[in-house]
Design an enzyme around this catalytic site. Structure first.
Site, mmCIF file in Angstrom:
data_model
loop_
_atom_site.group_PDB
_atom_site.id
_atom_site.type_symbol
_atom_site.label_atom_id
_atom_site.label_comp_id
_atom_site.label_asym_id
_atom_site.label_seq_id
_atom_site.Cartn_x
_atom_site.Cartn_y
_atom_site.Cartn_z
ATOM 1 N N HIS A 121 48.340 38.703 38.302
ATOM 2 C CA HIS A 121 48.327 39.836 37.731
ATOM 3 C C HIS A 121 49.752 40.050 37.335
ATOM 4 O O HIS A 121 50.724 39.402 37.980
ATOM 5 C CB HIS A 121 48.101 40.936 38.631
ATOM 6 C CG HIS A 121 47.901 42.316 38.314
ATOM 7 N ND1 HIS A 121 48.945 43.019 37.905
ATOM 8 C CD2 HIS A 121 46.765 43.062 37.654
ATOM 9 C CE1 HIS A 121 48.471 44.402 37.529
ATOM 10 N NE2 HIS A 121 47.173 44.137 37.272
ATOM 11 N N ASP A 198 49.338 38.907 47.215
ATOM 12 C CA ASP A 198 48.652 40.073 46.525
ATOM 13 C C ASP A 198 47.078 40.345 46.997
ATOM 14 O O ASP A 198 46.526 39.765 46.638
ATOM 15 C CB ASP A 198 48.780 39.833 44.926
ATOM 16 C CG ASP A 198 48.139 40.955 44.253
ATOM 17 O OD1 ASP A 198 47.283 41.861 44.722
ATOM 18 O OD2 ASP A 198 48.415 40.857 42.949
ATOM 19 N N GLN A 201 42.644 42.912 45.159
ATOM 20 C CA GLN A 201 41.151 42.641 45.160
ATOM 21 C C GLN A 201 40.704 42.101 46.326
ATOM 22 O O GLN A 201 39.406 41.673 46.351
ATOM 23 C CB GLN A 201 41.122 41.744 43.852
ATOM 24 C CG GLN A 201 41.600 42.117 42.636
ATOM 25 C CD GLN A 201 40.980 43.456 41.966
ATOM 26 O OE1 GLN A 201 40.106 43.755 42.251
ATOM 27 N NE2 GLN A 201 41.669 44.215 41.112
ATOM 28 N N LYS A 224 41.881 51.036 44.623
ATOM 29 C CA LYS A 224 40.864 50.315 44.448
ATOM 30 C C LYS A 224 39.694 50.065 45.657
ATOM 31 O O LYS A 224 39.002 49.294 45.750
ATOM 32 C CB LYS A 224 41.427 48.877 44.450
ATOM 33 C CG LYS A 224 42.161 48.834 43.113
ATOM 34 C CD LYS A 224 42.791 47.404 42.694
ATOM 35 C CE LYS A 224 43.813 47.248 41.748
ATOM 36 N NZ LYS A 224 43.182 47.430 40.255
ATOM 37 N N CYS A 364 46.001 42.704 32.499
ATOM 38 C CA CYS A 364 47.064 42.419 33.139
ATOM 39 C C CYS A 364 47.266 41.102 33.513
ATOM 40 O O CYS A 364 47.931 40.720 34.738
ATOM 41 C CB CYS A 364 47.624 43.502 34.118
ATOM 42 S SG CYS A 364 47.577 45.042 33.557
#
Length: 409
Positions: A121, A198, A201, A224, A364
């Site tokens: 991302h 990261d 997700q 999220k 993104c």
């Protein structure tokens, strides 16, 4: 609790869009919020709205208990060893920028390397680009396999003793690829580098154990994972955070302020300058309670089932290209695709007319779009409240879209 019972806990899902029952397939961008989270925010604002830490009155004490109680919930949620390792931020983007600006500037110099991948991302690309420009370091990319997965051999050949930071997403927001973070972390550490993950997700969809992963930093966002917008988390190992300098200065993060010099509070507060995101943290704590009541293992199992069902149904549509791993067990609950001769934005517009919400664009992830040799894609992403019927509606909408554009052209 079955999915129909879960759906009843999300008030927003009970509506029509353009005359059709809403099918929400955009949770990778932001998830919907259960009533318990909405109520937790209302309870704070209606019942004990106050600043935290400094006050000794009743409302201030209740607010502080709620805020710090949420930190303890996060600690347990990711299995951090201490609440001192849990820093509240505005989201994944802020968390990664904090690592780049604080740890990166102090530990990366000319001739050093920063390693990421083509699937990242933008929030996990641009901070490292800027750090490389500022320090003279080299930004390197682990190549992707043809199916959008990573090879550990490629990781080993890319990470070297000159590498200071490896920063990779745990789950791709475009391909759905689930990366072998534990093994990548081991390779990073063998070369003396720190591992930044990261987890935007990943944290909403599966159990995360930062001690088992052994990563040095882990970032994720509340919005999220059924929580409010504007709240996120940076986990960092205590020994690293203690050596790092804060990047925001002002109230709340100070210990003593003199005319010429100041000192900082202990962890985690030295990284939380200004009035913190009190309501957001309390809402995130309520979201964690909700997800744990459902069970992260059950959520992950449900999403793998939906991914497999979607791949099977969508692959029957002529002219539909699906990106990412073919094995549903290797991907999270999303499917990114293109329909021949139909721009993703047009596709999303037609589906919206049918009450179906998907995402269209570059997500993104422009370097990944270039790698895929496309300018943009469409993406359907699933969460604990989605059903096979939602996917059936999506497939019917895709067929209708294809027929419509065939007639037009």
């Amino acid at each position: 609790m079955n999915v129909q019972e879960i759906r009843k806990l999300f008030p927003i899902l009970d509506q029509e869009v353009n005359g059709h029952p809403l099918v929400y397939l955009d949770s990778a961008a932001t998830s919907q919020k259960p009533l318990s989270v909405i109520q937790a925010l209302g309870d704070y604002y209606n019942g004990y709205n106050s600043n935290v830490h400094r006050g000794v009155h009743t409302l201030g004490t209740r607010a502080t208990d709620g805020y710090e109680g949420a930190r303890e919930k996060v600690r347990k949620f990711i299995n951090a060893s201490s609440t001192q390792e849990v820093i509240f931020t505005r989201g994944t983007t802020t968390s990664i920028n904090t690592v780049a600006a604080s740890y990166g500037r102090a530990n990366v110099g000319e001739g050093d390397e920063i390693v990421i991948t083509h699937m990242e991302h933008h929030s996990n690309i641009i901070p490292w680009q800027q750090l490389a420009k500022e320090t003279g370091a080299t930004l390197k990319y682990v190549p992707l396999q043809e199916d959008g997965t990573l090879s550990l051999e490629d990781v080993r050949s890319t990470v070297t003793p000159q590498t200071k930071i490896v920063s990779i997403m745990m789950v791709s927001n475009v391909l759905g690829t689930m990366n072998p973070i534990k093994e990548i972390t081991r390779i990073a550490h063998e070369n003396g580098a720190v591992m930044v993950v990261d987890g935007a997700q990943a944290a909403p969809h599966m159990k995360v154990d930062v001690q088992s992963l052994d990563c040095d930093f882990f970032a994720f966002s509340g919005h999220k994972m059924a929580g409010p917008t504007g709240i996120g988390v940076l986990f960092g190992k205590k020994n690293l955070l203690e050596k790092m300098e804060p990047i925001e200065f002002g109230g709340e993060m100070i210990d003593f302020v003199g005319l010429q010099e100041s000192t900082w509070k202990e962890l985690p507060w030295k990284f939380e300058g200004g009035t913190p995101i009190i309501a957001g943290a309390i809402g995130l704590g309520a979201a964690i309670d909700f997800l744990e009541d459902i069970g992260l293992d059950e959520i992950e199992k449900h999403e793998h089932h939906l991914a497999a069902y979607a791949l099977d149904r969508m692959s029957s549509i002529n002219g539909l290209t699906i990106y990412g791993p073919e094995d549903p067990q290797q991907r999270a609950g999303l499917v990114t695709f293109n329909l021949d001769d139909v721009h993703p934005h047009d596709l999303a517009t037609v589906l919206d007319a049918e009450g179906i919400a998907i995402r269209a664009g570059h997500h993104c992830a422009q370097p990944l779009m270039k790698w895929l040799n496309v300018s943009s894609t469409a993406r359907a992403s699933f969460y604990l409240y989605n059903t096979e019927e939602d996917i059936d509606r999506l497939v019917a909408g895709l067929v209708k879209t294809k027929e419509y554009f065939s007639d037009v052209f």
